[in-house]
Design an enzyme around this catalytic site. Structure first.
Site, short mmCIF file in Angstrom:
data_model
loop_
_atom_site.label_atom_id
_atom_site.label_comp_id
_atom_site.label_asym_id
_atom_site.label_seq_id
_atom_site.Cartn_x
_atom_site.Cartn_y
_atom_site.Cartn_z
N HIS A 122 16.82 55.08 -6.01
CA HIS A 122 16.29 56.25 -5.31
C HIS A 122 16.35 57.23 -6.60
O HIS A 122 15.64 58.37 -6.41
CB HIS A 122 16.84 56.79 -4.11
CG HIS A 122 16.13 57.42 -3.07
ND1 HIS A 122 15.01 58.05 -3.45
CD2 HIS A 122 16.30 57.21 -1.79
CE1 HIS A 122 14.49 58.72 -2.22
NE2 HIS A 122 15.34 58.09 -1.42
N ASP B 2 10.60 56.84 -5.22
CA ASP B 2 10.80 57.62 -3.71
C ASP B 2 10.32 56.73 -2.51
O ASP B 2 9.88 55.64 -2.92
CB ASP B 2 9.52 58.73 -3.82
CG ASP B 2 9.96 59.95 -4.84
OD1 ASP B 2 11.11 60.24 -5.18
OD2 ASP B 2 9.06 60.57 -5.51
#
Length: 430
Positions: free
Chosen positions: A402, A406
């Site tokens: 992450h 995204d």
């Protein structure tokens, strides 16, 4: 008479220490020149160490699992010749022939490690001689059984000579179970009784797996996205291709999935990447060097399909089979076990409903196809309505880093992958 100290030689650029994963000699053993002494694992390879001299082992460096530094004593050998002469010649040979790299590379989607143990050999058969019991006629019979079966029989108090072996003459665990079933009144423990506690030291490849899984989870903020795909048409096309394959290798689901991955990645370059978190640099790769998680007797390994985007279905099938066999046999090279840019991990028929695979650091994404199941679904009937039909469905999981990927990008990518999988004719289009 003299002694020769065999020091751990420099076994690779940048290697400062190595872990002892196996001893092939003990104090008091006689070792021949070029005889195998120990196996040591570094961050990059498992290396066989051979004695540069003949003689008797006086001392060894430590126990299996211990880590020793390059240049420190590995074994001390009592030799017949002059110590100085033997030492000078042996040290020169040891430096020139420090050992043979067996294999190296990352492990799995559950973590990365640049080391691979040697292939596990099939369990050896051992002949035991059954002596006559009191009152029996003096005869001897040979019992063929593996060490595991012999150990279990000893723990249960069973004489292997009394157990009827299988057709090939080897006593197996199933034969012991049958013996116990028919001799329940003989005072033996039940076949399903609890085993004794066992303490297993975590060393070698298993230690590398543990360390790198922990590093991946500690350093990478994972998130996982799962989507359901209808693979009915894909499976039908695969069956048709296999029926007409001739001498070509049989297609599994994996070559088809890899082809779909390679066709969709160019629009999502953030996924085919490696993240150097220390330097703060993400390298987005143009070529797809696809890691393929493979189960071996020593643990999970990840051989790499180089330039997967340039291979057709049959070439992918051949390369998958070749790399999987090399990984299981321990013959894969360092180049074949490193440098992946994205990984696929699959448990095949054991894949479950959904998985949350751990990223193969320093990659930023890993894809996990799950088990195919058949369920009823509403499908279009071609006349503006719907009908219920049995369909083949498969969930696809993707775990991403992450920090650089995204959630929107991961979800969008899987949707693009889903569209291609559900319209498989596009896999064969130029």
């Amino acid at each position: 008479m003299g002694t020769f100290t065999f020091r751990l030689p420099d076994i690779g650029e940048g290697i400062a220490e190595a872990e002892i994963v196996a001893w092939h000699v003990a104090v008091g053993d006689v070792v021949a020149e070029d005889g195998r002494v120990a196996d040591l694992m570094t961050d990059k390879a498992t290396v066989e160490m051979e004695s540069p001299v003949s003689g008797r082992i006086v001392s060894i460096a430590g126990e299996v699992g211990d880590v020793i530094a390059i240049g420190s004593p590995l074994v001390v050998i009592e030799t017949e010749g002059d110590e100085a002469e033997v030492g000078a010649e042996a040290e020169a040979e040891a430096e020139a022939e420090a050992g043979v790299e067996v294999a190296s590379g990352p492990l799995t989607g559950s973590g990365r490690a640049d080391a691979v143990v040697e292939p596990a050999l099939a369990e050896p058969l051992v002949e035991t001689i059954a002596e006559p019991k009191n009152g029996d006629s003096p005869h001897f019979s040979k019992v063929l059984a593996s060490p595991a079966v012999r150990a279990r029989a000893a723990a249960l108090g069973i004489d292997l000579a009394e157990v009827k072996p299988s057709e090939e003459g080897r006593v197996r665990h199933a034969d012991l179970d049958q013996f116990l079933a028919y001799n329940a009144g003989g005072g033996y423990r039940a076949a399903g009784a609890a085993r004794a506690d066992e303490t297993v030291r975590v060393i070698g490849l298993r230690r590398r797996i543990a360390e790198n899984m922990a590093a991946a989870k500690r350093n990478i903020p994972h998130f996982t996205y799962v989507e359901e795909c209808d693979v009915t048409a894909l499976e039908a096309m695969r069956a048709q291709l296999n029926d007409a394959r001739g001498a070509k290798p049989k297609l599994t689901m994996l070559p088809l999935l890899i082809t779909a991955i390679c066709r969709t990645l160019p629009d999502f370059p953030m996924l085919n990447a490696r993240y150097d978190d220390e330097a703060g640099v993400v390298t987005r790769h143009g070529a797809v060097h696809l890691g393929m998680a493979t189960q071996t007797s020593g643990g999970l390994m990840v051989p790499v399909i180089r330039d997967a985007q340039d291979r057709n279905l049959w070439q992918l099938a051949s390369e998958i089979a070749r790399l999987a066999e090399a990984a299981r046999m321990g013959t894969a090279t360092s180049a074949e076990l490193s440098g992946s840019t994205i990984t696929v991990t699959s448990l095949g028929a054991l894949g479950g409903v959904a998985t949350t695979p751990v990223i193969n650091r320093p990659e930023v994404a890993i894809i996990g196809p799950n088990r195919i199941v058949e369920r009823p679904m509403f499908v279009a009937d071609g006349m503006g309505g719907e009908r219920i039909e049995k369909r083949k469905l498969m969930n696809i999981s993707i775990s991403c880093d992450h920090r650089v990927v995204d959630g929107w990008d991961a979800a969008s990518y899987v949707q693009a992958l889903k569209r291609l999988i559900e319209t498989p004719v596009l896999l064969l289009a130029d």
